[in-house]
Enzyme design. Structure first.
Site, PDB file in Angstrom:
ATOM      1  N   LEU A 114      -3.900  -0.705 -11.231  1.00 19.88           N
ATOM      2  CA  LEU A 114      -5.456  -0.349 -11.872  1.00 19.88           C
ATOM      3  C   LEU A 114      -5.590   0.767 -12.467  1.00 19.88           C
ATOM      4  CD1 LEU A 114      -7.407  -1.773  -8.623  1.00 19.88           C
ATOM      5  CD2 LEU A 114      -6.411  -2.918 -10.752  1.00 19.88           C
ATOM      6  N   ASP A 162       2.007  15.104  -7.140  1.00 19.29           N
ATOM      7  CA  ASP A 162       1.956  14.398  -6.148  1.00 19.29           C
ATOM      8  C   ASP A 162       0.479  14.608  -5.579  1.00 19.29           C
ATOM      9  OD1 ASP A 162       1.466  13.638  -3.366  1.00 19.29           O
ATOM     10  OD2 ASP A 162       3.564  14.149  -2.765  1.00 19.29           O
ATOM     11  N   TYR A 260      -5.157   1.745   6.163  1.00 18.48           N
ATOM     12  CA  TYR A 260      -5.776   1.517   5.156  1.00 18.48           C
ATOM     13  C   TYR A 260      -7.310   1.428   4.786  1.00 18.48           C
ATOM     14  CZ  TYR A 260      -6.484  -0.303   0.111  1.00 18.48           C
ATOM     15  OH  TYR A 260      -6.779  -0.471  -1.128  1.00 18.48           O
ATOM     16  N   LYS A 264      -9.933   4.038   3.357  1.00 20.61           N
ATOM     17  CA  LYS A 264     -10.813   3.842   2.423  1.00 20.61           C
ATOM     18  C   LYS A 264     -12.283   3.968   2.728  1.00 20.61           C
ATOM     19  CE  LYS A 264      -8.273   2.709  -0.868  1.00 20.61           C
ATOM     20  NZ  LYS A 264      -7.905   3.508  -2.236  1.00 20.61           N
ATOM     21  N   ILE A 293      -7.100  -7.570  -6.183  1.00 21.33           N
ATOM     22  CA  ILE A 293      -6.648  -7.800  -7.618  1.00 21.33           C
ATOM     23  C   ILE A 293      -5.138  -7.815  -7.432  1.00 21.33           C
ATOM     24  CG2 ILE A 293      -6.659  -6.669  -9.768  1.00 21.33           C
ATOM     25  CD1 ILE A 293      -9.407  -5.416  -9.276  1.00 21.33           C
TER      26      ILE A 293
HETATM   27  P1  NDP Z   1      -0.465   0.253  -7.295  1.00 21.30           P
HETATM   28  O1  NDP Z   1       0.547   0.442  -6.205  1.00 21.30           O
HETATM   29  O2  NDP Z   1      -0.138  -0.673  -8.294  1.00 21.30           O
HETATM   30  O3  NDP Z   1      -0.677   1.668  -8.076  1.00 21.30           O
HETATM   31  C1  NDP Z   1      -0.894   2.828  -7.452  1.00 21.30           C
HETATM   32  C2  NDP Z   1      -0.105   4.129  -7.901  1.00 21.30           C
HETATM   33  O4  NDP Z   1      -0.364   5.220  -7.333  1.00 21.30           O
HETATM   34  C3  NDP Z   1       1.310   3.861  -8.053  1.00 21.30           C
HETATM   35  O5  NDP Z   1       1.494   4.212  -9.348  1.00 21.30           O
HETATM   36  C4  NDP Z   1       1.589   4.873  -7.088  1.00 21.30           C
HETATM   37  O6  NDP Z   1       2.956   5.528  -7.470  1.00 21.30           O
HETATM   38  C5  NDP Z   1       0.674   5.932  -7.335  1.00 21.30           C
HETATM   39  N1  NDP Z   1       0.656   6.868  -6.160  1.00 21.30           N
HETATM   40  C6  NDP Z   1       1.090   6.574  -4.708  1.00 21.30           C
HETATM   41  N2  NDP Z   1       0.950   7.635  -4.073  1.00 21.30           N
HETATM   42  C7  NDP Z   1       0.819   8.663  -4.947  1.00 21.30           C
HETATM   43  C8  NDP Z   1       0.759  10.239  -4.802  1.00 21.30           C
HETATM   44  N3  NDP Z   1       1.197  10.848  -3.423  1.00 21.30           N
HETATM   45  N4  NDP Z   1       0.887  10.820  -5.847  1.00 21.30           N
HETATM   46  C9  NDP Z   1       0.560  10.458  -7.203  1.00 21.30           C
HETATM   47  N5  NDP Z   1       0.323   9.058  -7.244  1.00 21.30           N
HETATM   48  C10 NDP Z   1       0.567   8.323  -6.415  1.00 21.30           C
HETATM   49  O7  NDP Z   1      -1.843  -0.015  -6.632  1.00 21.30           O
HETATM   50  P2  NDP Z   1      -3.591  -0.482  -7.621  1.00 21.30           P
HETATM   51  O8  NDP Z   1      -3.280  -0.197  -8.988  1.00 21.30           O
HETATM   52  O9  NDP Z   1      -3.671  -1.716  -6.873  1.00 21.30           O
HETATM   53  O10 NDP Z   1      -4.256   0.497  -6.650  1.00 21.30           O
HETATM   54  C11 NDP Z   1      -4.919   1.537  -7.277  1.00 21.30           C
HETATM   55  C12 NDP Z   1      -6.046   1.831  -6.335  1.00 21.30           C
HETATM   56  O11 NDP Z   1      -7.100   0.714  -6.185  1.00 21.30           O
HETATM   57  C13 NDP Z   1      -5.624   2.123  -4.805  1.00 21.30           C
HETATM   58  O12 NDP Z   1      -6.498   3.355  -4.512  1.00 21.30           O
HETATM   59  C14 NDP Z   1      -6.018   1.022  -4.264  1.00 21.30           C
HETATM   60  O13 NDP Z   1      -6.039   1.556  -2.919  1.00 21.30           O
HETATM   61  C15 NDP Z   1      -7.264   0.543  -4.915  1.00 21.30           C
HETATM   62  N6  NDP Z   1      -7.467  -0.783  -4.723  1.00 21.30           N
HETATM   63  C16 NDP Z   1      -6.606  -1.806  -5.040  1.00 21.30           C
HETATM   64  C17 NDP Z   1      -6.891  -3.171  -4.703  1.00 21.30           C
HETATM   65  C18 NDP Z   1      -6.008  -4.339  -5.198  1.00 21.30           C
HETATM   66  O14 NDP Z   1      -6.400  -5.238  -4.729  1.00 21.30           O
HETATM   67  N7  NDP Z   1      -4.854  -3.996  -5.790  1.00 21.30           N
HETATM   68  C19 NDP Z   1      -8.297  -3.510  -4.188  1.00 21.30           C
HETATM   69  C20 NDP Z   1      -8.974  -2.379  -3.720  1.00 21.30           C
HETATM   70  C21 NDP Z   1      -8.711  -1.104  -3.982  1.00 21.30           C
HETATM   71  P3  NDP Z   1       4.451   4.925  -7.132  1.00 21.30           P
HETATM   72  O15 NDP Z   1       4.511   3.538  -7.603  1.00 21.30           O
HETATM   73  O16 NDP Z   1       5.552   5.827  -7.690  1.00 21.30           O
HETATM   74  O17 NDP Z   1       4.362   4.926  -5.460  1.00 21.30           O
END
Ligand code: NDP
Length: 356
Positions: A114, A162, A260, A264, A293
Site C-alpha cells: 500500500l 527503521d 495487531y 491499530k 486488501i
Molecule cells: P506490506 O507488508 O506489503 O508492506 C509493509 C511495509 O512496511 C514493508 O515494505 C515492510 O518492509 C515495511 N516495514 C515493516 N517494518 C518496518 C520498519 N520497522 N521500518 C520500516 N519499514 C518497515 O503491507 P501493506 O502494504 O499491506 O501494509 C501497509 C500498512 O497498511 C500497514 O500499516 C498495515 O497494517 C496497513 N493495513 C493493511 C491492510 C491490508 O489488508 N493489506 C488492511 C489494513 C491496514 P519489509 O518488507 O522489509 O518488512
C-alpha cells in the site's frame, strides 16, 4: 367513569376518533405548497456535444496537475468576488485543489504494498516523494515504479531506515527537508506495519511487543520526527496521515490478531491526540483505516486457506476485498489542501465491512 367495554360500539369508535383528531391549533401539513423552478431558462437551451476524444497513447499522456490554486480562487466566494468583466471566463479549480505540486511527501513502508501505491499517487499528484523502508536496497517493484516516475521527470527517492529507530528517523526527516526540491516537508504518511497470528492464550510476549513496537511506536516516532521538521517551517503547515486499520475498530472474525488489532486501535487514538496538539501549528493529523486488501501483509492468510478470500469478500456489502489503488483518492485528498478542514478524523475504506 364507565369501563370502555360497557359503551356501545359507536361510542367506542367516536372516542377513538376524537383521540386522534388533530386539535385546531395544529398547523396544516406543508403538502399544499407548490413547487417553483427558479432557474427558468429564458432562452432556448444550448446543448453542447463533446467532440470525440482522440485516443491518447501511453507515451503522450498529459502530465498533470497544475499547481494548487490560491484560496481566493476557490469555490462560491471566488465567484461572488469575481468582477463582472471576467465572469465569462470559465475556470474550474476542483481538480487542482488536489494537486501536490510544490510539496514534498514522505511515506514509510513504501518499498511495496500500500505504501508504494500511495507514493506513486503522490508523485502523480505532483509531489517530490521520499520512501522510507527497512531493506538496504529497494525491491524490484519499487525500482520499476521509480523508473516510470523518472521518465515522467518526477522525483521519488528511497531511504533505508527503521521506523522504530528514533535516531534514524530524526536524521531522515531533516535530510528530506534539506534535499527536497521544494525546501519543505509537507506530507508524512506512517504506513510501515507488520502482522502476526497467534492465539491470545499462547501469544509470546516478545512477539506482541514487536508488533506494538513497529505498528504503534514506529508510527509515533515517524509522526514526531516529521512534525519536528514541520514545526520549523514558517507558513507551511503539514498533513500527517497515520495508517491504521479497520482492525483498530472491529475485531476480524476468525483471526487471532490480538496484538495487531491492539496496535491499530492505539494508532487511531494517537491520531486524535496528535491532531489536538499539532492543529494549532496547522499540522493536520488524520488516520486511514483500510479493510482487507491483498498485499504481502495478508498473502499468507489468504493462501493458507482457499475459503478465506470468500469469507473476507462476503464480510462487506461490495462482496470483494479491496485493491491497493483504491486508496489513491483518499490519500491524495488527505495530503492536499482539498482536505484543509479535515483533522483528527478516521477515514474508513473497507467496502463497508464495519457497518454490519
Ligand atoms: P506490506 O507488508 O506489503 O508492506 C509493509 C511495509 O512496511 C514493508 O515494505 C515492510 O518492509 C515495511 N516495514 C515493516 N517494518 C518496518 C520498519 N520497522 N521500518 C520500516 N519499514 C518497515 O503491507 P501493506 O502494504 O499491506 O501494509 C501497509 C500498512 O497498511 C500497514 O500499516 C498495515 O497494517 C496497513 N493495513 C493493511 C491492510 C491490508 O489488508 N493489506 C488492511 C489494513 C491496514 P519489509 O518488507 O522489509 O518488512
Amino acid at each position: 367513569m364507565l369501563a370502555p367495554r360497557s359503551l356501545p360500539s359507536s361510542a367506542l369508535l367516536r372516542t377513538a376518533v376524537q383521540a386522534i383528531k388533530p386539535s385546531k391549533q395544529v398547523a396544516a401539513p406543508l403538502a399544499s405548497r407548490s413547487f417553483t423552478l427558479w432557474t427558468r431558462p429564458t432562452e432556448k437551451k444550448k446543448h453542447w456535444d463533446a467532440p470525440p476524444r482522440p485516443a491518447i497513447d501511453a507515451s503522450d499522456m498529459p502530465l498533470n496537475p497544475g499547481p494548487p490554486p490560491p484560496e481566493n480562487k476557490i469555490g462560491v466566494n471566488a465567484i461572488l468576488k469575481q468582477n463582472s468583466e471576467s465572469l465569462d471566463r470559465h475556470t474550474t479549480t476542483i481538480f487542482s485543489e488536489f494537486s501536490l505540486e510544490g510539496m514534498t511527501a514522505v511515506v514509510t513502508g513504501g518499498n511495496r504494498g500500500l505504501g508504494l501505491e500511495m507514493a506513486l499517487a503522490y508523485v502523480e499528484a505532483g509531489a517530490h516523494v521520499y520512501v522510507i523502508d527497512l531493506p538496504e536496497e529497494p525491491c524490484e517493484e519499487f525500482r520499476k515504479v521509480a523508473d516510470h516516475c523518472h521518465k515522467l521527470d518526477r522525483q521519488i527517492e528511497y531511504i533505508s531506515a527503521d521506523v522504530t529507530n528514533k535516531e534514524e528517523m530524526n536524521e531522515a526527516m531533516p535530510y528530506i527537508l534539506e534535499h527536497s526540491g521544494t525546501n519543505s516537508l509537507d506530507i508524512c504518511v506512517a504506513c510501515a506495519g507488520i502482522m502476526q497470528t497467534f492465539p491470545a492464550i499462547d501469544y509470546p510476549i516478545e512477539e506482541f511487543r514487536k508488533v506494538m513496537e513497529v505498528n504503534t511506536m514506529g508510527v509515533f516516532i515517524t509522526a514526531q520526527a516529521a512534525a519536528r521538521v514541520m514545526y520549523t517551517q514558517e507558513n507551511v503547515g503539514g498533513s500527517i496521515v497515520l495508517i491504521g486499520s479497520m482492525s483498530g475498530t472491529v475485531v476480524n472474525r476468525d483471526q487471532q490478531w490480538v496484538a495487531y488489532n491492539t496496535s491499530k486501535a492505539a494508532v487511531l487514538q494517537m491520531g486524535r491526540n496528535l491532531a489536538a496538539e499539532w492543529g494549532p501549528k496547522n499540522i493536520r493529523v488524520n488516520t486511514v483505516s483500510p479493510g482487507y486488501i491483498r498485499t504481502n501483509l495478508v498473502a499468507d492468510q489468504l493462501d493458507s486457506d482457499p475459503e478465506m478470500l470468500r469469507r473476507w469478500s462476503d464480510a462487506n456489502p461490495l462482496g470483494r476485498i479491496g485493491r491497493p489503488h483504491e486508496l489513491r483518492g483518499v490519500m491524495v485528498w488527505l495530503a492536499s489542501h482539498a482536505s484543509s478542514f479535515c483533522n483528527g478524523a478516521d477515514i474508513i475504506v473497507t467496502g463497508g465491512h464495519t457497518i454490519w
